[in-house]
Design an enzyme around this catalytic site. Structure first.
Site, short mmCIF file in Angstrom:
data_model
loop_
_atom_site.label_atom_id
_atom_site.label_comp_id
_atom_site.label_asym_id
_atom_site.label_seq_id
_atom_site.Cartn_x
_atom_site.Cartn_y
_atom_site.Cartn_z
CG HIS A 114 -2.07 -9.77 -0.90
ND1 HIS A 114 -1.00 -10.47 -0.77
CD2 HIS A 114 -1.83 -8.97 -2.16
CE1 HIS A 114 -0.05 -9.94 -1.68
NE2 HIS A 114 -0.43 -9.13 -2.27
CG ASP A 119 15.73 3.82 23.48
OD1 ASP A 119 14.99 4.06 22.37
OD2 ASP A 119 15.68 3.03 23.87
CD1 TRP A 178 -6.34 -2.14 -1.41
CD2 TRP A 178 -5.86 -1.00 0.35
NE1 TRP A 178 -5.66 -1.04 -1.93
CE2 TRP A 178 -5.32 -0.42 -0.65
CE3 TRP A 178 -5.58 -0.43 1.87
CZ2 TRP A 178 -4.76 1.06 -0.80
CZ3 TRP A 178 -5.10 0.89 1.74
CH2 TRP A 178 -4.51 1.53 0.53
CB SER A 220 0.44 0.68 15.79
OG SER A 220 1.77 0.38 15.52
CB SER A 221 0.86 4.29 12.04
OG SER A 221 0.58 2.75 11.29
CG HIS A 236 -1.66 9.81 -3.61
ND1 HIS A 236 -1.57 8.81 -4.70
CD2 HIS A 236 -0.47 10.66 -3.78
CE1 HIS A 236 -0.49 8.92 -5.33
NE2 HIS A 236 0.16 9.58 -4.74
CD GLU A 251 -0.37 3.66 4.11
OE1 GLU A 251 -0.53 4.69 5.07
OE2 GLU A 251 0.11 2.56 4.35
CE1 TYR A 293 4.98 9.44 -4.03
CE2 TYR A 293 2.77 10.14 -3.56
CZ TYR A 293 3.74 9.82 -4.72
OH TYR A 293 3.73 9.98 -5.94
CB SER A 308 19.50 8.18 -0.55
OG SER A 308 18.55 8.54 -1.33
CG HIS A 324 -3.83 10.15 -8.91
ND1 HIS A 324 -2.83 10.74 -8.77
CD2 HIS A 324 -3.99 9.09 -8.22
CE1 HIS A 324 -1.97 10.21 -7.88
NE2 HIS A 324 -2.71 9.04 -7.71
CG HIS A 325 -5.61 6.87 -6.06
ND1 HIS A 325 -4.89 5.68 -5.98
CD2 HIS A 325 -5.07 7.74 -5.51
CE1 HIS A 325 -3.65 5.97 -5.51
NE2 HIS A 325 -3.65 7.31 -5.30
CB THR A 373 9.49 11.01 -9.17
OG1 THR A 373 8.36 11.53 -8.22
CG2 THR A 373 9.95 9.37 -8.61
CE LYS A 402 13.09 11.82 -3.18
NZ LYS A 402 14.27 11.72 -2.18
NE ARG A 424 -6.89 -3.33 -8.85
CZ ARG A 424 -7.02 -2.51 -7.78
NH1 ARG A 424 -7.09 -0.95 -7.91
NH2 ARG A 424 -6.38 -2.82 -6.75
#
Lengths: 552, 412
Positions: A85, A114, A150, A177-178, A261, A263, A265, A276, A310-311, A336, A339, A458
Site C-alpha cells: 500500500h 515542451d 515499505w 524514472s524519477s 525525509h 522524499e 517533502y 499557492s 527523527h524517524h 511551514t 506558508k 502500527r
C-alpha cells in the site's frame, strides 16, 4: 493555431491540418509520444490507476481491522498489504501524479513548447508500468509479496522470499524514472523560460517543482544505493547491515531516511505550489508574500536534509544526536508556518468564491495544518518515544499525505481540467465530492490519533479489544472515502470523453481571477503551445513584488 | 462470514461505539483515548509535555483557523465584492517568523530537560537484559542467574488464529497477556539492556514511557523507576515479521520483599514462580495463573549450554506431554497447533522429511534454524528433546523418540 485537439480521446484528433507533426493514431500515439501534454495525461491516468490499486489494499487492511481478531487474512498477507500500500501510493500514486501535473503545466506556465528532453520524458514514463507490474507480480509469487514494511529495514527485509530481488529491481526502475523526470524539470525551468520571466516572476508551482526536482536528484540515488546494499547482503555474502558479519542494521535506517525525509517533502512541496496557485485565483488577490514563499520552500528543502534521524529516535542515538535532530525538526515549523500564514493572508480581504478547486485547496490548508501540528508534537523527542510506531504516527502522515498531497492533486485537476479538455466539470458533483471526501477522510484518520495515544502500535493485523470503537469508525471512513472518489473519476472522465453531452466551450481564461501564461492559450490547449516564446505581460505575472508594483 | 453474521457484528460494534468513552485501554492510566499519565516520574513528565505541546498547537489552531473561518465568511464575494490588493508586508512577515520561533524555544527547553533525564542511566540499582526474538521476549536478571522467556498467553494465541471462531472480546486481556510476566520491584532504579536475537523489535511499556529498539548487535540502555505496584502491559512496537502484533509485554511491579521472594523462587526451583505469582496481582490472575508448565519450559533457559551433560532418560509419554507445551509456546505460531503450517513460508510437519528422518538433522534444525525459522538454542536439552519427540510422533509422523542426551551431544 488553426485547430484544437482532443487530448484524452484515443481517436478524436483527426483534423490535424497543421504543418507540424500531429500525434500518431491509436495506441501508438501514447507509446511513442514525446509531447508533454500527452505524457502528462499518461502520468495522471497511471497515477489514478495506482491510487485505485493502493486504495483496494488499504480497504483490505481496514476490513481486517474493523474488529479485533483475525477475520479475513493471514498476518503475513496483512503485512504485505501495508508494505505494498505504501509503495504503491508513494511511488505509483502521489509522485507520478505530481510529475503529470508538472508535465502539463510547467511548459505552459513558463512559456515554452515542451520539456527540454522529450524522449527522456517518454522513457521516464514508460518505465513505470513495467516497474509496477514487476512489483505487483510479487503478490502472486510463492511466499507472497514483500512484507517487511515499505521502509525495508534489515534484518527483517532479508527474510523476504522470492519477492525480494523483484522488489529491489522495481525500486531501481522507479528511481530511474524519477531522476529522469527531475532532470527534465530542472533543465526546462532553468533554460526555457520565456524572455522576461525571471526566476522571481515564475509561478510558485514552478518554483516548488524546481526545488522538488533537486531533492529528487539528490536522494533517489541514495535510495538506490541502500537497496543495492540490501541486495548484496542477501545474495552476495556482504554484511553491510548484518551484525553477525560486522555490519550495522542501524546504518540502513540512517541511509534510508536520508532519502526518506527529503522524499516526504518531494510529496508535499508541489502541493504547496498547487495551493499557492489556486487560492489567489479564487480570492481574486495576488499571493501574499511571494518572496517569502519561495524562501520558505527553499528553507524547507534545505532542512529536509538534516532532520532524517527523527524517524528513528528510538534506535538509541547519543543524547547529542537526539537533541540536534529534535531542534532541527522543530525548526521546520517556522517556514511551514510562514506558508500557512501567507495563504491565510492571501484570503484576507479578498473576494472569495468557492468553486471545487478552492474547496479542496482550503480543505488542504485546514487538514494539512492539523498534520503539521501532530508533526510538531512528534518532533519532541521525549514525547516521540511514546508516539513512535503507533497509530498516532499513522494518523499524522496520512493527514499530510491524503488531505495534503492527494487533495492538492485533486484540486489541481479540477482547476486545470477545463484547460486540458475544453470541457467544464460538473460543479455540483465536484462540491459533493469535496464534502464527502472531507468528512470521510476525517472519520478515517482522526480516531487513529486516539488509539495511537492509548497504546495501539502500527503494522498489526489485530489489536486489544479496547481499540475496537475507534477502529470501526476508521474503517467506515475509509470505505466511504474510497467510494466517494468515483464521483470524481466519472466527473473527470466525462470531461475527457465528452460524456453527458459536455461541449468544449470553456473559455481561454477559465477562472476570472486566474493569472498566468497557461490562460492565454485557448481551451482545450492546442497540441503544441508556445512554439515561439510568448510575451509576458505584467498582468500574467503571479509573483508580485512591492518593488515592481511601484514601478508600474 | 455470512451477510447476516456480518450485519450482527456491525450492530454489536455500533452498540459498543456508544460506550466508547467508558473503554479503558490496556494501559490502565490512560482514559482510552489519550496518552497514559504513567506510573513513573519520567512518564508523568512526558505526559505533561504531551499535554503542553497539545495545548500550544490547539491555541495556534484556534487562532489560525479562527482567522480563516472569519475570512471565509466575511470576505466571500457576496459580502466583499472588491478585493484588496495588498500582497506583502515585511513587518507582518518578520513577526510571524519570530513569534513561532519563540514558541518553539518554549517547547524545546522543557523537552530537552526531560530527554536528558531519560538518557541518564547512571546509578541504577539493578539490571534486566531484554532480548527480542521472533516472536517472544527473553528477560535476564543480570547477576542473578535468572532468565526466562515470555510469550503470548495460550488463550490469546488460540483466539487470534485466523478463523478461530473464538469471540476475542471474551478473552481476558486479549493480545496483551503473557505466560511469564516480567516481575520488577517498585521504587528501584532499574536499568534495561535491550537487544535482539534475529530482527529488530522494540520494547515498549507505555506506563513507563519506555520504548527502545531491540537491535541485533546493539545493546541499548534505558531505565525506569516504578512508583506503584501493579500490572503494566506493553507491546512490541517495531515491525518484526508475521507475529509482530502477537508478542506483548507484561510487567508485574511488586514490593521489594516480594520481588526477593520471586527471585529466590526462580533460583531455587521451578514451580515456586507460578505459586508466587498470584499473590499480589489481583488483576494479573489471567497473566500468572495458567503458567506452571510453560514456566517450567521457559525457566530452564537460564543457562542452557551449561545444562548437565548427564541428562536423564525420559519416558515417551513424559516427552510427549512436555513436548506439546514447548510446541505450543515456541512452534505453533508458524507451524500451527495442527502441525499443518502455513505453506509455503511455514511448511507443514505432516509427513515432513525432517520429522520422519534421522533425529540428528531434526535437532540440528531446531538448534540452528533454517530460512525463516529462527534458531532455538535457548531451549534446554530436555525441551528440545521433548518438542522433537512430539513433532516426530504426532500427526501420523513415524520418527524416533529423542532423548536429551542426543541434544546435548549435538550442542558441542
Amino acid at each position: 493555431m488553426a485547430t484544437t485537439h482532443e487530448q484524452h480521446g484515443h481517436d478524436a484528433h483527426a483534423h490535424d491540418d497543421h504543418a507540424h507533426h500531429g500525434p500518431d493514431k491509436g495506441i501508438m500515439r501514447w507509446i511513442k509520444t514525446t509531447n508533454h501534454k500527452d505524457l502528462g495525461t499518461l502520468y495522471l491516468f497511471f497515477s489514478f490507476t495506482m491510487f485505485f490499486i493502493g486504495g483496494i489494499m488499504s480497504l483490505i487492511i481496514r476490513a481486517e481491522l474493523f474488529h479485533p481478531g483475525m477475520q479475513f487474512v493471514q498476518p503475513e498477507f496483512f503485512n504485505s498489504m501495508t508494505t505494498m500500500h505504501a509503495l504503491v501510493m508513494i511511488f505509483g500514486g502521489v509522485m507520478p501524479g505530481f510529475v503529470g501535473l508538472a508535465n502539463w503545466m510547467v511548459p505552459m506556465m513558463i512559456g515554452c513548447s515542451d520539456l527540454a528532453l522529450p524522449r527522456v520524458n517518454n522513457w521516464g514514463f514508460w518505465i513505470l508500468p513495467f516497474g509496477f507490474a514487476m512489483m505487483l507480480s510479487t503478490l502472486f509469487m510463492e511466499g507472497g509479496g514483500p512484507a517487511g514494511g515499505w521502509t525495508m529495514y534489515p534484518p527483517l527485509m532479508l527474510q523476504t522470499g522470492n519477492a525480494f530481488p523483484f522488489l529491489i529491481f522495481s525500486v531501481h526502475l522507479l528511481g530511474i524514472s524519477s531522476i529522469t523526470g527531475a532532470i527534465n524539470v530542472v533543465v526546462t525551468i532553468l533554460n526555457m523560460r520565456t524572455p522576461g520571466m525571471t526566476l522571481l516572476k515564475m509561478p510558485l508551482f514552478v518554483w516548488t517543482w524546481l526545488i522538488t526536482a533537486y531533492l529528487l536528484i539528490a536522494v533517489m540515488p541514495v535510495l538506490a544505493g541502500a537497496v543495492t546494499m540490501l541486495l548484496t547482503d542477501k545474495y552476495f555474502g556482504t554484511s553491510f547491515f548484518t551484525a553477525a558479519g560486522g555490519g550495522d542494521p542501524v546504518l540502513f535506517q540512517h541511509v534510508f531516511w536520508f532519502f526518506g525525509h527529503p522524499e516526504v517533502y518531494i510529496l508535499i512541496l508541489p502541493a504547496f505550489g498547487v495551493v499557492s496557485t489556486i487560492i489567489p485565483t479564487f480570492a481574486r488577490k495576488p499571493l501574499f508574500g511571494y518572496d517569502s514563499m519561495v524562501y520558505a520552500t527553499a528553507a524547507i528543502g534545505f532542512l529536509s536534509f538534516i532532520v532524517w534521524a527523527h524517524h528513528m529516535f528510538t534506535v538509541g542515538m547519543p543524547l547529542a544526536g537526539e537533541l540536534f535532530f529534535m531542534f532541527a525538526t522543530m525548526l521546520i515549523a517556522v517556514p511551514t508556518g510562514v506558508k500557512v500564514f501567507n495563504w491565510v493572508a492571501t484570503m484576507w480581504r479578498g473576494s472569495m468564491t468557492f468553486e471545487t478547486p478552492m474547496l479542496f485547496a482550503l480543505g488542504f490548508v485546514f487538514l494539512f495544518t492539523i498534520g503539521g501540528f501532530s508533526g510538531l508534537m512528534l518532533a519532541m523527542t521525549p514525547v516521540d518515544f511514546q508516539y513512535h510506531d503507533t497509530y498516532f504516527v499513522v494518523a499524522h502522515f496520512h493527514y499530510v499525505l491524503v488531505p495534503g498531497a492527494v487533495f492538492s492533486i485533486i484540486a489541481a485537476i479540477y482547476y486545470w481540467i477545463p484547460k486540458w479538455t475544453g470541457r467544464m466539470y460538473n460543479e455540483a458533483a465536484g462540491k459533493l465530492h469535496f464534502w464527502l471526501s472531507a468528512i470521510f477522510i476525517n472519520l478515517t484518520f482522526f480516531p487513529q490519533h486516539f488509539v495511537g495515544l492509548a497504546g495501539m502500535q502500527r503494522r498489526v493485523p489485530d489489536y486489544a479489544v479496547q481499540f475496537t470503537d475507534f477502529n470501526e469508525v476508521s474503517t467506515i471512513g475509509a470505505f466511504g472515502f474510497f467510494l466517494s472518489q468515483f464521483i470524481f473519476i466519472f466527473n473527470m472522465l466525462a470531461c475527457c470523453y465528452g460524456w453527458f453531452g459536455r461541449k468544449q466551450t470553456a473559455p481561454a481564461r477559465v477562472w476570472e481571477g486566474a493569472r498566468g501564461l497557461e490562460w492565454t492559450v485557448p481551451s482545450p490547449a492546442p497540441y503544441h503551445t508556445f512554439e515561439d516564446p510568448p510575451q509576458l505581460p505584467a498582468s500574467e505575472v503571479t509573483g508580485v513584488h512591492d518593488a515592481e508594483a511601484t514601478h508600474h | 462470514m455470512s451477510m447476516k453474521g456480518w450485519l450482527a457484528r456491525v450492530a454489536a460494534g455500533t452498540a459498543m461505539a456508544l460506550t466508547a468513552l467508558q473503554a479503558v485501554a490496556y494501559t490502565q492510566t490512560s482514559n482510552g483515548w489519550n496518552m497514559p499519565t504513567g506510573v513513573t516520574e519520567i512518564a508523568h513528565e512526558v505526559h505533561k509535555l504531551h499535554m503542553w505541546v497539545f495545548g500550544v498547537v490547539t491555541i495556534i489552531g484556534i487562532l489560525v483557523f479562527g482567522v480563516m473561518i472569519y475570512s471565509i465568511i466575511q470576505h466571500r464575494r457576496s459580502k466583499h465584492p472588491k478585493p484588496a490588493d495588498f500582497h506583502e508586508s515585511i513587518k507582518v512577515e518578520i513577526a510571524w517568523t519570530i513569534i513561532p520561533f519563540l514558541i518553539l524555544v518554549g517547547l524545546a527547553i522543557p523537552a530537552a530537560g526531560t530527554l536528558i533525564k531519560m538518557e541518564d542511566t547512571r546509578n541504577s540499582e539493578m539490571t534486566v537484559k531484554v532480548t527480542g526474538y521472533q516472536w517472544k521476549w527473553q528477560y535476564e536478571y543480570v547477576g542473578e542467574g535468572v532468565s526466562f522467556f515470555s510469550t503470548l498467553s495460550q488463550e490469546s494465541n488460540v483466539a487470534r488464529q485466523t478463523g478461530s471462531g473464538v469471540d476475542v472480546t471474551k478473552v481476558p486481556n486479549y493480545l496483551v497477556d503473557v505466560d511469564n510476566p516480567l516481575v520488577l520491584p517498585v521504587g528501584k532504579k532499574i536499568r534495561f539492556l535491550i537487544t535482539a536475537n534475529d530482527v529488530i523489535h522494540a520494547w515498549w511499556v507505555p506506563e513507563f514511557a519506555v520504548k527502545k529498539d531491540a537491535i541485533p548487535g546493539y545493546i541499548n540502555e534505558v531505565w525506569t523507576r516504578i512508583e506503584q505496584p501493579g500490572v503494566y502491559r506493553g507491546v512490541c512496537a517495531e515491525l518484526c515479521g508475521r507475529d509482530h502484533g502477537f508478542m506483548p509485554i507484561v510487567v508485574r511491579a511488586v514490593p521489594e520483599a516480594e520481588f526477593k521472594a520471586f527471585l529466590d523462587g526462580k533460583k531455587g526451583g521451578k514451580t515456586e514462580v507460578a505459586a508466587a505469582a498470584p499473590g499480589t496481582a489481583s488483576d494479573a490472575a489471567p497473566a500468572a495463573a495458567p503458567a506452571p508448565a510453560a514456566t517450567e519450559v521457559a525457566n530452564a533457559g537460564a543457562k542452557p549450554a551449561a545444562a548437565p551433560a548427564a541428562a536423564k532418560e525420559l519416558g515417551q509419554d513424559e516427552l510427549m506431554a512436555k513436548g506439546e507445551k514447548v510446541y505450543a509456546a515456541n512452534c505453533s505460531a508458524c507451524h500451527q497447533a495442527s502441525g499443518a503450517g502455513l505453506p509455503p513460508n511455514f511448511p507443514s510437519l505432516h509427513g515432513s522429511k525432517i520429522a520422519n528422518g534421522p533425529a540428528e538433522a531434526h535437532i540440528e534444525q531446531i538448534l540452528k534454524g533454517k530460512n525463516l525459522m529462527p534458531p532455538f538454542p535457548q531451549l534446554s536439552d530436555e525441551d528440545i528433546a521433548a518438542v522433537a519427540t512430539y513433532e516426530r510422533q504426532s500427526w501420523g509422523n513415524k520418527g524416533s523418540v529423542v532423548q536429551p542426551s542426543q541434544v546435548a551431544a549435538l550442542r558441542k
